[in-house]
Design a protein around this motif. Structure first.
Motif, mmCIF file in Angstrom:
data_model
loop_
_atom_site.group_PDB
_atom_site.id
_atom_site.type_symbol
_atom_site.label_atom_id
_atom_site.label_comp_id
_atom_site.label_asym_id
_atom_site.label_seq_id
_atom_site.Cartn_x
_atom_site.Cartn_y
_atom_site.Cartn_z
ATOM 1 N N SER A 259 15.732 -20.695 -15.079
ATOM 2 C CA SER A 259 15.263 -20.293 -13.746
ATOM 3 C C SER A 259 16.158 -19.197 -13.193
ATOM 4 O O SER A 259 17.214 -18.896 -13.756
ATOM 5 N N THR A 260 15.748 -18.669 -12.057
ATOM 6 C CA THR A 260 16.547 -17.648 -11.388
ATOM 7 C C THR A 260 17.931 -18.164 -11.044
ATOM 8 O O THR A 260 18.890 -17.420 -11.038
ATOM 9 N N PHE A 297 7.308 -15.558 -14.260
ATOM 10 C CA PHE A 297 6.980 -15.975 -12.892
ATOM 11 C C PHE A 297 8.201 -15.821 -11.985
ATOM 12 O O PHE A 297 8.113 -15.277 -10.879
ATOM 13 N N CYS A 298 9.336 -16.296 -12.456
ATOM 14 C CA CYS A 298 10.576 -16.206 -11.671
ATOM 15 C C CYS A 298 10.877 -14.765 -11.280
ATOM 16 O O CYS A 298 11.323 -14.494 -10.173
ATOM 17 N N CYS A 301 9.174 -14.006 -8.224
ATOM 18 C CA CYS A 301 9.283 -14.998 -7.155
ATOM 19 C C CYS A 301 10.615 -14.851 -6.413
ATOM 20 O O CYS A 301 10.682 -14.290 -5.334
ATOM 21 N N ARG A 302 11.659 -15.318 -7.004
ATOM 22 C CA ARG A 302 13.016 -15.239 -6.432
ATOM 23 C C ARG A 302 13.115 -15.926 -5.066
ATOM 24 O O ARG A 302 13.949 -15.551 -4.234
ATOM 25 N N CYS A 304 14.042 -18.926 -4.405
ATOM 26 C CA CYS A 304 15.294 -19.687 -4.295
ATOM 27 C C CYS A 304 16.421 -18.769 -3.848
ATOM 28 O O CYS A 304 17.192 -19.104 -2.954
ATOM 29 N N CYS A 350 11.060 -24.078 -4.534
ATOM 30 C CA CYS A 350 10.587 -23.606 -5.840
ATOM 31 C C CYS A 350 9.133 -24.023 -6.056
ATOM 32 O O CYS A 350 8.802 -25.210 -6.032
ATOM 33 N N PHE A 352 7.408 -24.218 -8.704
ATOM 34 C CA PHE A 352 7.237 -25.133 -9.838
ATOM 35 C C PHE A 352 7.599 -26.561 -9.437
ATOM 36 O O PHE A 352 7.002 -27.519 -9.896
#
Ligand code: SF4
Ligand code: SF4
Length: 392
Positions: A259-260, A297-298, A301-302, A304, A350, A352
């Motif tokens: 993940s990020t 996807f991350c 998104c970012r 978080c 998040c 997800f």
């Protein structure tokens, strides 16, 4: 009845004391150590000089990272402060009390976390030293595929949402712990932080997110280990003390992708997982890394990173001697995690974790369709699709 001195210490008093302690810890930061709390609220120090310690190296399966300089270079972890009170036990109980009061405010039970942790960690530490290990059954079940299936089914029946098998990657084992890792096959067990709990900030009364999941690990990891022994195989339970870095192992075991903010995102529970593990003396069929398209996807998104109140998640990944790293800044995250009753905003926002893998993947093409800039997510594009399901 007259209250004892301990009972009238308030949560705010302890927050103040804790902040003083943290200041000391951060002042003593060293470049080659990590520390984790143990069940008594004190710290175990792991020396990592010369070892790769990053939770997020997307190329871990593709390159030989031995060639890299394998020292934490980004945000070193603090070292435990020197005792502020005289006497070992006094110092031990002070930090334990801090968590005790925090947990009492939420669950009504100051021992909510500590009691299970202490029992479980003592057993783990003993097993690591070869003490009091239950004997496996005399007859080994021969069909290892079947054994693996049964272990997974049993672990899932106990509440472990993600289970996978891989080989131990000793580059992600802290120095000084190698001798305890006597088997090369590791079963990763991810215990879920319930979605309903994570929807609320601060945590709803009676429920803890991260500490609840650690407790789930503590209560159940030995049950899985004992189950394995009934199949005739020796094994050792391992805890959540950071001595084995679980994110790279979880990715290698095909449970998810990076993940990020450096942890493994799984399709089942996003980042709402805390891991424990079992080292097993059996050549179980291994799981393989899989591409779930999560990193793509991350990259769009970012959330978080954008929502972290203490800016602990770096905006850009760090290129470092041929690998790409993302590492949450420990010292500033710690501030929020311990004084805001489990911040965990990075998990709570998040998609997800909160909306689910299917919905995330369904929405991905829309980024391409509208050629949306990544900052559009700040305006709630994705979350508006599921309005009412998320309280952040
Ligand atoms: S919030 Fe977004 S960027 Fe961060 S881990 Fe989840 S999907 Fe990835
Ligand atoms: S727990 Fe809070 S402070 Fe720590 S990284 Fe996550 S959002 Fe940031």
């Amino acid at each position: 009845m007259k209250k004892s001195k301990d009972e009238i210490i308030t949560y705010d008093d302890l927050v103040r004391k804790w902040n003083d302690e943290k200041k000391q810890m951060i002042e003593q930061t060293s470049e080659d150590r990590i520390y984790r709390w143990n069940p008594d609220g004190m710290y175990n120090i792991y020396e990592n000089t010369g070892k790769a310690i990053t939770d997020n190296n997307p190329y871990v399966n593709l390159v030989d990272i031995e060639e890299f300089d394998l020292i934490i270079e980004n945000e070193p972890y603090p070292v435990a402060p020197p005792p502020m009170n005289k006497g070992k036990n006094k110092e031990k109980s002070k930090s334990a009390k801090f968590f005790g009061l925090m947990h009492k405010e939420i669950t009504g039970d100051s021992m909510y976390y500590i009691k299970d942790q202490r029992i479980s960690m003592e057993r783990i530490e003993n097993e690591a030293k070869g003490i009091n290990i239950p004997k496996p059954a005399k007859e080994k079940e021969k069909d290892l595929l079947k054994v693996k299936k049964e272990i997974f089914e049993y672990a899932k029946s106990l509440g472990f949402a993600s289970v996978g098998v891989t080989k131990v990657d000793r580059r992600y084992v802290s120095m000084g712990v190698d001798d305890e890792i006597i088997f090369d096959t590791i079963i990763l067990l991810g215990y879920e932080m319930p979605k309903d709990v994570m929807k609320h900030y601060p945590n709803p009364k009676g429920e803890l997110g991260a500490f609840g999941a650690y407790t789930g690990c503590a209560r159940n990891v030995h049950k899985v280990a004992d189950f394995i022994r009934t199949k005739g195989y020796d094994c050792r339970a391992r805890g959540w003390d950071g001595s084995i870095k679980y994110s790279p192992h979880a990715v290698n075991a095909g449970l998810g992708n990076y993940s990020t903010y450096g942890v493994c995102v799984t399709p089942e529970a996003g980042t709402r997982l805390k891991y424990c593990s079992i080292l097993i003396d059996a050549e179980l069929p291994l799981d393989k890394p899989k591409d779930f398209n999560i990193e793509e996807f991350c990259s769009r998104c970012r959330m978080c990173q954008k929502s972290c109140p203490s800016n602990s998640i770096p905006k850009e990944e760090k290129k470092y001697k041929g690998s790409i790293k993302r590492q949450t800044r420990f010292s500033t995250c710690l501030e929020l995690m311990t004084t805001q009753k489990e911040c965990l905003k990075c998990v709570r926002v998040c998609p997800f974790s909160m909306i689910g893998y299917e919905q995330c993947m369904e929405s991905l093409p829309q980024y391409y369709m509208y050629n949306l800039e990544r900052d559009e997510l700040d305006k709630g594009f994705l979350l508006s699709k599921k309005e009412g399901e998320h309280n952040e």
